[in-house]
Design a protein around this motif. Structure first.
Motif, PDB file in Angstrom:
ATOM      1  N   LEU A   1      -7.554   4.100  -0.761  1.00 48.72           N
ATOM      2  CA  LEU A   1      -7.608   3.395  -1.897  1.00 48.72           C
ATOM      3  C   LEU A   1      -8.890   2.669  -2.288  1.00 48.72           C
ATOM      4  O   LEU A   1      -9.383   2.966  -3.424  1.00 48.72           O
ATOM      5  CB  LEU A   1      -6.418   2.380  -1.988  1.00 48.72           C
ATOM      6  N   ALA A   2      -9.419   1.961  -1.261  1.00 48.35           N
ATOM      7  CA  ALA A   2     -10.687   1.014  -1.487  1.00 48.35           C
ATOM      8  C   ALA A   2     -11.946   1.643  -0.925  1.00 48.35           C
ATOM      9  O   ALA A   2     -12.883   1.068  -1.028  1.00 48.35           O
ATOM     10  CB  ALA A   2     -10.256  -0.233  -0.942  1.00 48.35           C
ATOM     11  N   GLY A   3     -11.821   2.678  -0.258  1.00 48.09           N
ATOM     12  CA  GLY A   3     -12.966   3.286   0.438  1.00 48.09           C
ATOM     13  C   GLY A   3     -13.051   2.359   1.766  1.00 48.09           C
ATOM     14  O   GLY A   3     -12.599   1.637   2.268  1.00 48.09           O
TER      15      GLY A   3
ATOM     16  N   GLU B   1     -10.958  -4.940  -8.357  1.00 49.98           N
ATOM     17  CA  GLU B   1     -12.203  -4.147  -8.487  1.00 49.98           C
ATOM     18  C   GLU B   1     -12.455  -2.865  -7.523  1.00 49.98           C
ATOM     19  O   GLU B   1     -12.548  -2.039  -7.781  1.00 49.98           O
ATOM     20  CB  GLU B   1     -13.141  -4.907  -8.120  1.00 49.98           C
ATOM     21  N   THR B   2     -11.688  -3.259  -6.213  1.00 48.09           N
ATOM     22  CA  THR B   2     -11.729  -2.131  -5.263  1.00 48.09           C
ATOM     23  C   THR B   2     -10.677  -1.297  -5.493  1.00 48.09           C
ATOM     24  O   THR B   2     -10.455  -0.167  -4.570  1.00 48.09           O
ATOM     25  CB  THR B   2     -11.790  -2.669  -3.731  1.00 48.09           C
ATOM     26  N   GLY B   3      -9.551  -1.295  -6.275  1.00 52.31           N
ATOM     27  CA  GLY B   3      -8.479  -0.651  -6.409  1.00 52.31           C
ATOM     28  C   GLY B   3      -7.294  -0.973  -5.440  1.00 52.31           C
ATOM     29  O   GLY B   3      -6.151  -0.317  -5.478  1.00 52.31           O
ATOM     30  N   ILE B   4      -7.194  -1.848  -4.687  1.00 48.63           N
ATOM     31  CA  ILE B   4      -6.393  -2.177  -3.896  1.00 48.63           C
ATOM     32  C   ILE B   4      -4.989  -2.707  -4.636  1.00 48.63           C
ATOM     33  O   ILE B   4      -3.727  -2.308  -4.397  1.00 48.63           O
ATOM     34  CB  ILE B   4      -6.466  -3.487  -2.991  1.00 48.63           C
ATOM     35  N   VAL B   5      -5.128  -3.622  -5.880  1.00 49.89           N
ATOM     36  CA  VAL B   5      -4.129  -3.536  -6.917  1.00 49.89           C
ATOM     37  C   VAL B   5      -4.729  -2.985  -8.301  1.00 49.89           C
ATOM     38  O   VAL B   5      -5.808  -2.641  -8.356  1.00 49.89           O
ATOM     39  CB  VAL B   5      -3.984  -5.154  -7.026  1.00 49.89           C
TER      40      VAL B   5
ATOM     41  N   LEU C   1       0.668  -1.260  -0.121  1.00 52.29           N
ATOM     42  CA  LEU C   1       0.095  -0.207  -0.071  1.00 52.29           C
ATOM     43  C   LEU C   1       1.037   1.230  -0.194  1.00 52.29           C
ATOM     44  O   LEU C   1       0.343   2.242  -0.420  1.00 52.29           O
ATOM     45  CB  LEU C   1      -0.892  -0.027   1.097  1.00 52.29           C
ATOM     46  N   ASN C   2       1.905   1.072   0.612  1.00 52.56           N
ATOM     47  CA  ASN C   2       3.033   2.348   0.473  1.00 52.56           C
ATOM     48  C   ASN C   2       3.483   2.515  -0.988  1.00 52.56           C
ATOM     49  O   ASN C   2       4.267   3.537  -0.962  1.00 52.56           O
ATOM     50  CB  ASN C   2       3.927   2.022   1.658  1.00 52.56           C
ATOM     51  N   CYS C   3       3.393   1.586  -1.615  1.00 48.97           N
ATOM     52  CA  CYS C   3       3.919   1.875  -3.217  1.00 48.97           C
ATOM     53  C   CYS C   3       3.071   2.531  -3.958  1.00 48.97           C
ATOM     54  O   CYS C   3       1.953   2.823  -4.015  1.00 48.97           O
ATOM     55  CB  CYS C   3       4.399   0.309  -3.756  1.00 48.97           C
ATOM     56  N   ASP C   4       3.383   3.095  -5.095  1.00 48.95           N
ATOM     57  CA  ASP C   4       2.579   3.856  -6.106  1.00 48.95           C
ATOM     58  C   ASP C   4       1.605   2.774  -6.835  1.00 48.95           C
ATOM     59  O   ASP C   4       0.564   3.437  -6.951  1.00 48.95           O
ATOM     60  CB  ASP C   4       3.358   4.583  -6.955  1.00 48.95           C
ATOM     61  N   PHE C   5       2.289   1.434  -7.034  1.00 47.72           N
ATOM     62  CA  PHE C   5       1.428   0.655  -7.985  1.00 47.72           C
ATOM     63  C   PHE C   5       1.572  -0.617  -7.312  1.00 47.72           C
ATOM     64  O   PHE C   5       2.671  -0.975  -6.752  1.00 47.72           O
ATOM     65  CB  PHE C   5       1.848   0.657  -9.433  1.00 47.72           C
ATOM     66  N   ARG C   6       0.525  -1.318  -7.575  1.00 44.74           N
ATOM     67  CA  ARG C   6       0.559  -2.985  -7.069  1.00 44.74           C
ATOM     68  C   ARG C   6       0.156  -3.836  -8.175  1.00 44.74           C
ATOM     69  O   ARG C   6      -1.005  -3.507  -8.873  1.00 44.74           O
ATOM     70  CB  ARG C   6      -0.318  -3.117  -6.008  1.00 44.74           C
TER      71      ARG C   6
ATOM     72  N   GLY D   1       0.645   1.976   8.285  1.00 45.28           N
ATOM     73  CA  GLY D   1      -0.404   2.817   7.708  1.00 45.28           C
ATOM     74  C   GLY D   1      -1.482   2.286   6.836  1.00 45.28           C
ATOM     75  O   GLY D   1      -2.141   3.025   6.375  1.00 45.28           O
ATOM     76  N   ALA D   2      -1.860   0.974   7.246  1.00 41.07           N
ATOM     77  CA  ALA D   2      -3.000   0.413   6.412  1.00 41.07           C
ATOM     78  C   ALA D   2      -4.490   1.199   6.729  1.00 41.07           C
ATOM     79  O   ALA D   2      -5.171   1.546   6.089  1.00 41.07           O
ATOM     80  CB  ALA D   2      -3.313  -0.833   6.589  1.00 41.07           C
ATOM     81  N   SER D   3      -4.491   1.750   8.146  1.00 44.06           N
ATOM     82  CA  SER D   3      -5.726   2.135   8.559  1.00 44.06           C
ATOM     83  C   SER D   3      -5.996   3.387   7.818  1.00 44.06           C
ATOM     84  O   SER D   3      -7.020   3.939   7.788  1.00 44.06           O
ATOM     85  CB  SER D   3      -5.690   2.473  10.256  1.00 44.06           C
TER      86      SER D   3
END
Length: 241
Positions: free
Chosen positions: A151-153, A174-178, A116-121, A143-145
């Protein structure tokens, strides 16, 4: 004795950090120290290195979990651990070029937070996303919280952090996590191609764009507009030199 390995290799202007996992996991104190050393080494090479790929030597080696903590661990040792995580992940976020997590397997715990701390997954169909801290009496430490809701809502973040849900690769996409799902054999080529595309950008403009997008999460709209104008003036001035 830890069996952690974190290796760094640089090819032209793209660096690749490959995580190898032993019995303690790369999320152990020793693993975080190795990762921090690699990122510090990259800082010394800048601006030659302009893109970074994080990946694992095996699908399991990217499933970074924290090492088992002792029951009744002191607040002093917990604070030291949190400082270590914050230092390493802050260095990852501050990298001026594109950072890409090439995820070969599941994302768990600290692995998810690092990605999650990267720009892209970019991940493979073997991806699943889950988070266990609340079940274990902990909260996220990387930092996930803060990053998941952005990213995902909020709903997805709450289901992961508060209900312990697991998302498969399709749902994570679908949620934008990747950002993309590709077959295992295409994982590194795709990450390398994305990194190469970032090299086509003006390096200062790319860093500016990255900072502006980051600031959009926390700053008022008008402040963002003003910062955008400041960057444009700076870029225009540098082009005349």
């Amino acid at each position: 004795m830890s069996e952690v390995s974190v290796t760094l290799c640089c090819d032209d202007r793209v660096a690749r950090i490959t995580l190898g996992v032993g019995e303690e996991g790369v999320g152990s104190d020793a693993g975080l120290e190795c990762l921090g050393d690699c990122l510090a080494g990259l800082q010394r090479r800048e601006p030659a290195v302009r893109a970074l790929i994080l990946t694992g030597s095996t699908p399991e080696s990217f499933s970074l979990e924290t090492s088992n903590r002792e029951a009744g661990e002191s607040s002093v040792s917990v604070a030291a651990r949190m400082r270590q995580v914050a230092t390493v992940f802050s260095a990852l976020r501050r990298f001026p070029g594109a950072t890409i997590a090439a995820v070969p397997g599941p994302l768990r715990g600290l692995a998810l937070e690092m990605a999650l701390n990267c720009d892209f997954r970019i991940a493979t169909p073997a991806l699943s996303v889950a988070f266990a801290p609340a079940r274990e009496g902990r909260v996220p430490e990387g930092g996930a919280s803060q990053l998941l809701p952005r990213l995902a809502g909020e709903s997805v973040a709450k289901r992961l952090l508060m209900l312990g849900e697991t998302l498969n690769g399709t749902r994570a996409l679908e949620t934008g996590i990747v950002d993309a799902l590709v077959e295992a054999e295409a994982l590194l080529p795709t990450a390398t191609e994305w990194a190469s595309r970032s090299l086509e950008m003006d390096p200062v403009a790319l860093t500016a764009s990255k900072q502006l997008i980051e600031h959009a999460r926390t700053r008022p709209l008008e402040t963002g507009f003003a910062t955008e104008r400041d960057w444009m003036n700076e870029l225009a001035g540098s082009s005349r030199d």
